[in-house]
Design a protein around this motif. Structure first.
Motif, PDB file in Angstrom:
ATOM      1  N   PRO A  74     -11.415  -2.295 -16.519  1.00 29.62           N
ATOM      2  CA  PRO A  74     -12.439  -1.275 -16.771  1.00 29.62           C
ATOM      3  C   PRO A  74     -12.149  -0.597 -18.115  1.00 29.62           C
ATOM      4  O   PRO A  74     -10.977  -0.425 -18.482  1.00 29.62           O
ATOM      5  N   GLY A  75     -13.203  -0.236 -18.837  1.00 24.27           N
ATOM      6  CA  GLY A  75     -13.043   0.396 -20.160  1.00 24.27           C
ATOM      7  C   GLY A  75     -12.118   1.596 -20.155  1.00 24.27           C
ATOM      8  O   GLY A  75     -11.350   1.827 -21.096  1.00 24.27           O
ATOM      9  N   SER A  76     -12.165   2.361 -19.059  1.00 26.15           N
ATOM     10  CA  SER A  76     -11.352   3.580 -18.991  1.00 26.15           C
ATOM     11  C   SER A  76      -9.861   3.248 -19.033  1.00 26.15           C
ATOM     12  O   SER A  76      -9.064   3.968 -19.652  1.00 26.15           O
ATOM     13  N   ILE A  77      -9.467   2.128 -18.412  1.00 27.08           N
ATOM     14  CA  ILE A  77      -8.047   1.746 -18.393  1.00 27.08           C
ATOM     15  C   ILE A  77      -7.615   1.293 -19.781  1.00 27.08           C
ATOM     16  O   ILE A  77      -6.520   1.601 -20.245  1.00 27.08           O
ATOM     17  N   ARG A  78      -8.495   0.593 -20.453  1.00 28.19           N
ATOM     18  CA  ARG A  78      -8.175   0.126 -21.803  1.00 28.19           C
ATOM     19  C   ARG A  78      -7.891   1.303 -22.728  1.00 28.19           C
ATOM     20  O   ARG A  78      -6.918   1.313 -23.485  1.00 28.19           O
ATOM     21  N   THR A  79      -8.753   2.324 -22.656  1.00 28.54           N
ATOM     22  CA  THR A  79      -8.558   3.536 -23.472  1.00 28.54           C
ATOM     23  C   THR A  79      -7.247   4.213 -23.096  1.00 28.54           C
ATOM     24  O   THR A  79      -6.487   4.653 -23.958  1.00 28.54           O
ATOM     25  N   LEU A  80      -6.977   4.272 -21.787  1.00 29.85           N
ATOM     26  CA  LEU A  80      -5.744   4.884 -21.285  1.00 29.85           C
ATOM     27  C   LEU A  80      -4.519   4.132 -21.837  1.00 29.85           C
ATOM     28  O   LEU A  80      -3.529   4.744 -22.259  1.00 29.85           O
ATOM     29  N   LEU A  81      -4.582   2.793 -21.858  1.00 30.87           N
ATOM     30  CA  LEU A  81      -3.452   2.000 -22.347  1.00 30.87           C
ATOM     31  C   LEU A  81      -3.239   2.191 -23.845  1.00 30.87           C
ATOM     32  O   LEU A  81      -2.100   2.240 -24.311  1.00 30.87           O
ATOM     33  N   GLU A  82      -4.328   2.293 -24.603  1.00 27.07           N
ATOM     34  CA  GLU A  82      -4.177   2.507 -26.050  1.00 27.07           C
ATOM     35  C   GLU A  82      -3.460   3.825 -26.320  1.00 27.07           C
ATOM     36  O   GLU A  82      -2.560   3.904 -27.160  1.00 27.07           O
ATOM     37  N   GLU A  83      -3.837   4.861 -25.571  1.00 24.97           N
ATOM     38  CA  GLU A  83      -3.179   6.163 -25.727  1.00 24.97           C
ATOM     39  C   GLU A  83      -1.723   6.096 -25.253  1.00 24.97           C
ATOM     40  O   GLU A  83      -0.824   6.699 -25.844  1.00 24.97           O
ATOM     41  N   THR A  84      -1.482   5.303 -24.188  1.00 26.19           N
ATOM     42  CA  THR A  84      -0.114   5.152 -23.670  1.00 26.19           C
ATOM     43  C   THR A  84       0.789   4.494 -24.720  1.00 26.19           C
ATOM     44  O   THR A  84       1.922   4.931 -24.946  1.00 26.19           O
ATOM     45  N   PRO A 135      12.620  12.538 -21.923  1.00 28.22           N
ATOM     46  CA  PRO A 135      11.871  12.093 -20.736  1.00 28.22           C
ATOM     47  C   PRO A 135      10.653  11.259 -21.133  1.00 28.22           C
ATOM     48  O   PRO A 135      10.076  11.453 -22.202  1.00 28.22           O
ATOM     49  N   GLU A 136      10.282  10.334 -20.249  1.00 31.59           N
ATOM     50  CA  GLU A 136       9.115   9.499 -20.519  1.00 31.59           C
ATOM     51  C   GLU A 136       7.842  10.340 -20.531  1.00 31.59           C
ATOM     52  O   GLU A 136       7.715  11.290 -19.764  1.00 31.59           O
ATOM     53  N   PRO A 137       6.879   9.982 -21.366  1.00 33.87           N
ATOM     54  CA  PRO A 137       5.598  10.699 -21.359  1.00 33.87           C
ATOM     55  C   PRO A 137       4.924  10.614 -19.985  1.00 33.87           C
ATOM     56  O   PRO A 137       4.994   9.569 -19.325  1.00 33.87           O
ATOM     57  N   ALA A 138       4.295  11.699 -19.577  1.00 36.71           N
ATOM     58  CA  ALA A 138       3.639  11.757 -18.261  1.00 36.71           C
ATOM     59  C   ALA A 138       2.573  10.674 -18.109  1.00 36.71           C
ATOM     60  O   ALA A 138       2.316  10.175 -17.010  1.00 36.71           O
ATOM     61  N   ILE A 139       1.974  10.293 -19.217  1.00 41.64           N
ATOM     62  CA  ILE A 139       0.886   9.312 -19.175  1.00 41.64           C
ATOM     63  C   ILE A 139       1.372   7.953 -18.635  1.00 41.64           C
ATOM     64  O   ILE A 139       0.585   7.177 -18.097  1.00 41.64           O
ATOM     65  N   PHE A 140       2.690   7.679 -18.727  1.00 40.31           N
ATOM     66  CA  PHE A 140       3.219   6.404 -18.233  1.00 40.31           C
ATOM     67  C   PHE A 140       2.881   6.214 -16.755  1.00 40.31           C
ATOM     68  O   PHE A 140       2.475   5.146 -16.328  1.00 40.31           O
ATOM     69  N   ARG A 141       3.086   7.283 -15.959  1.00 44.54           N
ATOM     70  CA  ARG A 141       2.858   7.162 -14.508  1.00 44.54           C
ATOM     71  C   ARG A 141       1.385   6.924 -14.202  1.00 44.54           C
ATOM     72  O   ARG A 141       1.039   6.113 -13.347  1.00 44.54           O
ATOM     73  N   GLU A 142       0.540   7.622 -14.923  1.00 48.23           N
ATOM     74  CA  GLU A 142      -0.909   7.500 -14.716  1.00 48.23           C
ATOM     75  C   GLU A 142      -1.359   6.068 -15.080  1.00 48.23           C
ATOM     76  O   GLU A 142      -2.077   5.418 -14.321  1.00 48.23           O
ATOM     77  N   ALA A 143      -0.891   5.584 -16.216  1.00 45.44           N
ATOM     78  CA  ALA A 143      -1.274   4.244 -16.669  1.00 45.44           C
ATOM     79  C   ALA A 143      -0.705   3.177 -15.729  1.00 45.44           C
ATOM     80  O   ALA A 143      -1.372   2.193 -15.403  1.00 45.44           O
ATOM     81  N   GLU A 144       0.533   3.396 -15.279  1.00 41.30           N
ATOM     82  CA  GLU A 144       1.188   2.424 -14.408  1.00 41.30           C
ATOM     83  C   GLU A 144       0.410   2.246 -13.109  1.00 41.30           C
ATOM     84  O   GLU A 144       0.154   1.122 -12.667  1.00 41.30           O
TER      85      GLU A 144
END
Length: 376
Positions: free
Chosen positions: A48-58, A70-79
């Protein structure tokens, strides 16, 4: 160690490369982890497009983090998001082939590489792939092999490339003389050479599609140099190319590996789209040529897998600048887009059977090493 006569099982492999093309590669093969009994099927499942955008930011935040603090919080969300999306892709592929998850012995879940740092003298390498094997096991109810690279790096290896064992298995049924090698052109390019006996060599040769794609994007001309048209229309700045080819990585003995950002679009700074594309394409091909010179025996032919084989300009430049015949994987009856995903299905079975997945001549570990974690 299980005896050689282990029965082949159905395994699914997943790969999403460091070139974020928005697709999950999913492949189904039947294997005992040494030979391929059935090539099953393969698909590209779009994120889905939303995941692609999320991965680019990750990926952006991962470069800032750079293994410090510490790892960025976005890692857990993307994972979580990518694990759920990839689980759905597995189920979809298996059912489309007329099987159920109960027929699948193991899933090889590579995950999304967000950062990879090769080892240096006195410092172990580090790597981070996002992918929650336990969550995928909960969703699919099947054994999941994941986190394929960490053990190798803890053991002093490069963590890459891991495709050598699978490439050698493919060559076993084709040309096993050392005259044919396998070149994968993803974000980074890697080569596998096998002498047909005990010596398998593999390493990253240099960049492939990553700097070129980034350069084309920076010019607002889409995602990639489609059909190599821009590079074909451009002129290679030979003086600039000669300078780029003096990069120490290219002469360094293997084993060696690269991160997607080690060679960037900045190599073509200040150039127009056509000439920049021509330079970056020529650099990729010429770097492959330098890599072939490092091998124990220089192959006469490269079987090319990965997205780069669709680019006729890069394929032509492999002949002219790397001095080697380059044929797409399909010429040997392989599925060129599926090879990487198939590889992780193959490696997952090796993880299941306690067979090594990396070797001194492929990642630089001190002895053949098992790897991967198993969920379920």
């Amino acid at each position: 160690m299980i005896a050689k006569s282990a029965e082949p099982i159905w395994a699914v492999g997943l790969m999403t490369g460091t070139v974020l093309d928005g697709n999950i590669d999913v492949a189904l093969i039947r294997t005992d982890g040494e030979r391929i009994a059935d090539f099953g099927t393969y698909t590209l499942a779009p994120y889905p497009g939303s995941i692609r955008t999320l991965l680019e930011e990750t990926l952006r935040q991962a470069r800032v983090w750079n293994f410090t603090g510490p790892e960025p919080a976005i890692f857990r969300e993307a994972e979580e998001a990518l694990t759920r999306a990839q689980s759905a892709a597995v189920k979809g592929l298996v059912e489309s082939y007329g099987l159920t998850m109960a027929d699948i012995g193991v899933v090889g879940f590579h995950g999304q590489t967000v950062l990879h740092r090769a080892p240096q003298v006195g410092r172990l390498g580090q790597t981070r792939q996002l992918g929650d094997g336990e969550l995928m096991h909960d969703i699919l109810g099947t054994k999941i092999a994941y986190d394929f690279r960490s053990a190798d790096m803890r053991g002093g290896g490069q963590g890459a490339p891991l495709s050598a064992a699978y490439h050698a298995a493919l060559l076993r049924d084709g040309d096993a003389s050392g005259d044919t090698a396998v070149l994968n052109l993803g974000g980074v390019a890697n080569v596998t050479w096998w002498d047909g006996k005990d010596n398998v060599v593999a390493f990253d040769t240099g960049p492939a599609n990553a700097p070129l794609n980034d350069f084309i994007k920076s010019k607002g001309l889409g995602e990639m140099d489609r059909d190599g048209a821009l590079a074909r229309a451009g002129t290679v700045d030979e003086a600039r190319l000669t300078k780029l080819l003096q990069h120490p990585y290219l002469a360094k003995p293997y084993p060696k590996s690269l991160d997607r950002f080690d060679f960037g679009a900045a190599m073509a700074d200040g150039m127009n789209a056509e000439d920049g594309a021509a330079l970056l394409t020529a650099f990729t091909a010429a770097a492959v040529g330098k890599a072939l010179d490092l091998l124990p025996h220089r192959p006469k032919r490269l079987v090319v897998s990965g997205g780069g084989r669709h680019n006729p300009t890069i394929m032509a430049m492999l002949a002219s600048r790397a001095g080697v015949e380059a044929v797409p994987a399909e010429a040997l009856g392989w599925k060129g887009d599926a090879v990487e995903a198939e590889c992780f299905a193959f490696l997952a079975v090796r993880v299941l059977r306690d067979l090594p997945i990396s070797f001194p001549t492929t990642t630089g570990v001190p002895q053949p090493m098992r790897g991967g974690r198993l969920a379920g």
